[in-house]
Design a protein around this motif. Structure first.
Motif, short mmCIF file in Angstrom:
data_model
loop_
_atom_site.label_atom_id
_atom_site.label_comp_id
_atom_site.label_asym_id
_atom_site.label_seq_id
_atom_site.Cartn_x
_atom_site.Cartn_y
_atom_site.Cartn_z
N PRO A 161 -6.39 5.37 -11.26
CA PRO A 161 -6.28 3.93 -11.28
C PRO A 161 -4.95 3.50 -11.92
CG PRO A 161 -7.87 4.67 -12.90
CD PRO A 161 -7.38 5.88 -12.19
N GLN B 226 0.84 -1.20 0.00
CA GLN B 226 0.00 0.00 0.00
C GLN B 226 0.88 1.25 0.00
OE1 GLN B 226 -2.71 0.31 3.33
NE2 GLN B 226 -3.48 2.30 2.67
N ALA C 162 -5.09 1.51 -2.16
CA ALA C 162 -3.89 0.87 -2.67
C ALA C 162 -3.65 -0.43 -1.92
CB ALA C 162 -2.70 1.81 -2.50
N ASN D 178 -7.77 -5.12 -11.13
CA ASN D 178 -6.83 -4.02 -10.95
C ASN D 178 -7.47 -2.90 -10.14
OD1 ASN D 178 -4.66 -5.03 -12.38
ND2 ASN D 178 -5.57 -4.36 -14.33
N GLU D 179 -6.59 -2.09 -9.55
CA GLU D 179 -7.08 -0.93 -8.84
C GLU D 179 -7.84 -0.03 -9.80
OE1 GLU D 179 -4.12 1.29 -6.39
OE2 GLU D 179 -3.64 -0.77 -5.84
N THR E 159 -11.56 -1.74 -4.75
CA THR E 159 -10.64 -1.48 -5.86
C THR E 159 -10.08 -0.08 -5.76
OG1 THR E 159 -12.53 -0.79 -7.17
CG2 THR E 159 -11.78 -3.05 -7.46
#
Lengths: 494, 349
Positions: free
Chosen positions: B35, A146, B189, B210-211, B186
């Motif tokens: 994103p 993160q 992070a 995916n993010e 999503t």
């Protein structure tokens, strides 16, 4: 943030306004309201008691200002006490003479340490520093990833290795020195203040990195427990200050007062949203004023920044100043206003708007706005550009098209004309009939506009007028503006 | 007069917009929402230490009785019948310090005053608090024939949604269910990485994207695959969101609608609440209830010094039952909520 509190104190001031002087019974009643408001805002009970006593002292002291009504005196005392508790000025970050300046972040699980670490790195970068991040949270799954993802977004390097938090901190610091970075931010795992083993660990990290700043990251919506947490972390780490996160969640945010009141360390940074940029130094005075409903233009700007289409607005602002504002502009601006939230909400942030107007604005419901929009949308482009062409039969058609009545259409057209007149007046100078702050703002804006050649500069002045229309000193945008904007100096009063 | 107010608002907006417009030209702020399409970095740190479990020796009673003081004083209140002002004040302090809230506290005090305390103050108070928890609090994993049961997890940022899902996956796995995890967060992070580690740890399947991907489609995909493979339960994560944003709540409503479409069926929507949260928890419960039809609450982080008294107000005002309690970082540290134990812990008994 403290809307609930300011609302209550507002009511308080109304009930006290008419009385001649503050009797003991009045004082008790007022202070009991202050107490409830603070408790509802999650301020810790002990802090509330101390606060209320301090306000009482201020009020029973000798020199009560003659010019103030009893209600105003209570508000003034509460305001002064708020500033005293919150700390009068923001803490100034200084940098270690021998870099790097080390910043250690600690806190409970889920307070927002990792995000705060990345935002802090971005902030230091904006200050012209070269920050470096150390990911020492090896506890929570994927915490390191993160931080790496966030760090990449802000363009800062991260140090991490799968060893122990202590090793990571030590080697990371060495690496930062080798790379010549001047600020190092250490993200640690979330831990409970009563978990001795983990508290020892973070203390050990502090021992080997000797941080210049140790910040407790604390969630703004924390309840009574904020005090225990702050106290224990302070005992273990000797905090230099607090970073308050999630300040955009709620009307209350009493945790700020609690933690600050108990550990006596300033709130240094505040995080007010999910974006990296939603992070800045904390301004106590700004917060105190806002608690008491004195308006907060900066927050309004921030809110606008998040929602509105600035280009659309800028275009209409130009036409507004030159008096050629059309119904099309009206429609476009109405959409922007609605994107920002309720009319009442916007008015609340606006300084100088009377309470009656706030109440009225907050009573305007969505349905009415929909009707207004429907009427304008039922007009042809030509009609919107020039409402004078709208005759009887056109009015009937518009009324049918928007499922309203001819009288509603008439009313809208009449009010639109008045609005245009008002806007044109604003182009000529302040109008006494307008509410305080707004009138002043308009006046300033107008004077600024008359001095500038190109259109956008007119809006710049409008903006400058806005910024100076509040009574509170501000840092943030106001300061930036002076520094970078150059030409935008607030116009002088004539 | 409505147009006048609109006009005022427009003037404000024009002025503010101008400032924004100028600021935008100056700097383009980096944004968390961007994103990332790129592949995620390799896992640098996997598990560094086995996660300890304290569940074995845990009792809610032990953990919550950790900070005494005023709570001891309440228990020491003796005498029956009429309550003195001092006694009531003490009770008030206990409730306020537990985050029960001003309004609910005064209601409880009213009731206490009305009922009196024939068997002592503590007993009377315990009875009144216990009566707040009357809702049905069982959970279900059963859906209609041919549908896959879905548990949807909602809440604000940082309350422990992903961790709770991990712990519940373990629980269901231990009870013999084949579980599919849907990485519907999503936005944050590495949220999907975090959930994936839990999937590995608990032997569950996972669907992730995916993010920045559409959370609804991730959940839909997970349900489709769970249905095709005949799995027993889908646990769907969602991104943390503040409860005062209409847009974010609308997005959540949409995810719920998608999850509730055949072959999926949302049988539980669990609101995850942090026990350290104060009065804001009530607004969270109200907003999430309206947006996603919450059926129960998971109260996390009760192993700290916070008492989580706000759930008294939530159960009284909104009748949303607390179903589970999180009491530690270990995979087994999630227990079924017991009103009696909770009330005792509130009173420091």
């Amino acid at each position: 943030m403290f809307d609930a509190l300011s609302e209550r104190l507002d009511r308080l001031s109304t009930s006290l306004r008419s009385r001649g002087r503050l009797s003991d019974a009045d004082l008790d009643e007022a202070l009991s309201d202050v107490r409830s408001a603070l408790l509802e805002a999650d301020v810790e009970l002990g802090v509330v008691r101390a606060f209320v006593e301090a306000v009482r002292e201020r009020l029973s002291g000798e020199a009560l200002a003659q010019s103030l009504t009893p209600g105003q005196q209570v508000i003034k005392a509460v305001h002064e006490q708020l500033i005293e508790v919150l700390g009068a000025t923001p803490l100034k970050i200084t940098y270690a003479s021998k870099p790097p300046t080390v910043v250690l972040l600690a806190g409970l699980q889920g307070a927002g340490k990792t995000t705060a670490a990345a935002k802090l790195a971005a902030w230091f970068k904006q200050q012209g520093r070269q920050p470096y991040l150390i990911a020492a949270d090896l506890q929570r799954p994927a915490a390191v990833e993160q931080l790496r993802v966030l760090a990449r977004q802000v363009g800062v390097d991260v140090y991490s290795e799968p060893s122990s938090p202590l090793d990571v901190a030590r080697k990371g610091l060495a690496e930062a020195t080798r790379l010549g970075r001047d600020v190092v931010i250490i993200d640690t795992a979330g831990r409970l203040a009563i978990d001795e083993a983990l508290m020892d660990e973070v203390r050990a990290i502090a021992d080997i990195t000797s941080p210049d700043y140790t910040f407790l990251v604390i969630d703004a919506v924390t309840g009574q427990d904020a005090v225990h947490t702050a106290q224990r972390f302070h005992e273990a780490l000797e905090l230099s200050g607090l970073i308050v996160t999630k300040l955009d969640y709620d009307a209350r945010g009493g945790a700020v007062l609690s933690a600050r009141g108990v550990v006596g360390r300033p709130v240094v940074f505040a995080s007010t949203g999910e974006k990296i940029a939603d992070f800045d130094l904390f301004y106590p005075e700004r917060m105190a004023s806002r608690i008491l409903g004195m308006g907060d233009v900066l927050s309004l700007i921030e809110q606008a920044e998040r929602t509105m289409d600035a280009d659309v607005v800028a275009e209409s602002a130009g036409r507004m100043m030159s008096g050629t504002f059309t119904l099309d502009d009206f429609l476009a601006q109405l959409a922007q206003v609605r994107k920002m939230g309720s009319l009442g909400g916007i008015m609340k942030l606006m300084p100088g708007v009377t309470k009656e107007m706030r109440t009225a604005a907050s009573n305007v419901d969505e349905g009415e706005l929909n009707r207004v929009e429907a009427i304008v949308r039922s007009m042809t482009p030509k009609e919107r550009r020039d409402p004078h062409v709208i005759d009887g039969s056109r009015r009937t058609r518009i009324a049918k098209g928007s499922a309203t009545s001819v009288s509603a259409v008439n009313q809208l057209l009449k009010q639109f004309n008045e609005m245009k007149k008002m806007m044109r007046q604003m182009g000529n100078g302040p109008t006494p009939s307008m509410p305080g702050g707004l009138g002043r703002m308009a006046g300033l804006a107008a004077r600024g506009a008359s001095r500038s050649e190109q259109l956008p500069a007119g809006f710049e002045a409008l903006g400058a007028g806005m910024a100076s229309a509040t009574t509170t000193p501000r840092g943030g945008a106001g300061k930036n503006k002076k520094k970078k904007g150059g030409r935008v100096t607030p116009p002088k009063q004539r | 007069m409505i147009v006048l107010y609109v006009a005022l608002a427009i003037v404000v907006v024009l002025a503010v917009g101008t400032i924004v417009w100028r600021r935008r030209r100056r700097r383009v702020a980096p944004s968390l929402v961007a994103p990332t399409r790129a592949a995620m970095p390799d896992l640098l740190v996997s598990e560094t230490a086995p996660i300890p479990s304290i569940a074995d020796e845990f009792t809610l009673h032990d953990r919550l009785a950790s900070s005494r003081g005023v709570f001891d004083r309440v228990r020491s209140i003796s005498g029956t019948g009429e309550l003195s002002a001092d006694q009531l004040e003490l009770v008030e302090e206990v409730l306020l310090r537990s985050d029960v809230g001003v309004t609910t506290t005064s209601t409880v005090l009213e009731e206490l005053r009305a009922k009196g305390a024939p068997d002592g103050v503590v007993t009377a108070l315990r009875g009144i608090l216990r009566d707040s928890f009357t809702a049905e609090r069982s959970t279900t994993t059963r859906a209609d024939a041919g549908r896959v049961p879905v548990w949807l997890f909602v809440g604000v940022n940082g309350v422990g949604k992903t961790t709770t899902i991990g712990k519940l996956a373990k629980r269901h796995h231990d009870e013999g269910r084949a579980v599919m995890l849907a990485a519907g967060d999503t936005f944050r992070a590495a949220a999907a990485d975090q959930l994936e580690q839990w999937a590995t740890r608990t032997g569950s399947d996972i669907v992730r994207a995916n993010e920045g991907a559409d959370p609804g489609s991730v959940v839909h995909d997970a349900i489709g695959r769970a249905s095709a493979r005949g799995l027993d339960l889908v646990l769907a994560d969602t991104a943390g969101r503040r409860a005062n944003s209409t847009n974010l709540l609308d997005e959540l409503s949409k995810v719920r609608r998608v999850a509730d479409k055949a072959p999926g069926q949302v049988v539980e929507t669990l609101l995850v609440l942090d026990a350290t949260t104060g009065q804001n928890a009530l607004s969270q419960a109200r907003e999430f209830l309206a947006a996603s039809g919450v059926t129960g609450i998971v109260l996390t982080k009760l192993d700290g010094t916070a008492r989580g008294g706000i759930v008294v107000a939530i159960e009284r005002d909104l009748a949303i039952p607390v179903k589970f309690v999180g009491v530690g970082e270990g995979v087994d540290d999630l227990i079924v909520f017991e009103p009696d134990a909770f009330v005792d812990s509130l009173l420091g008994a």
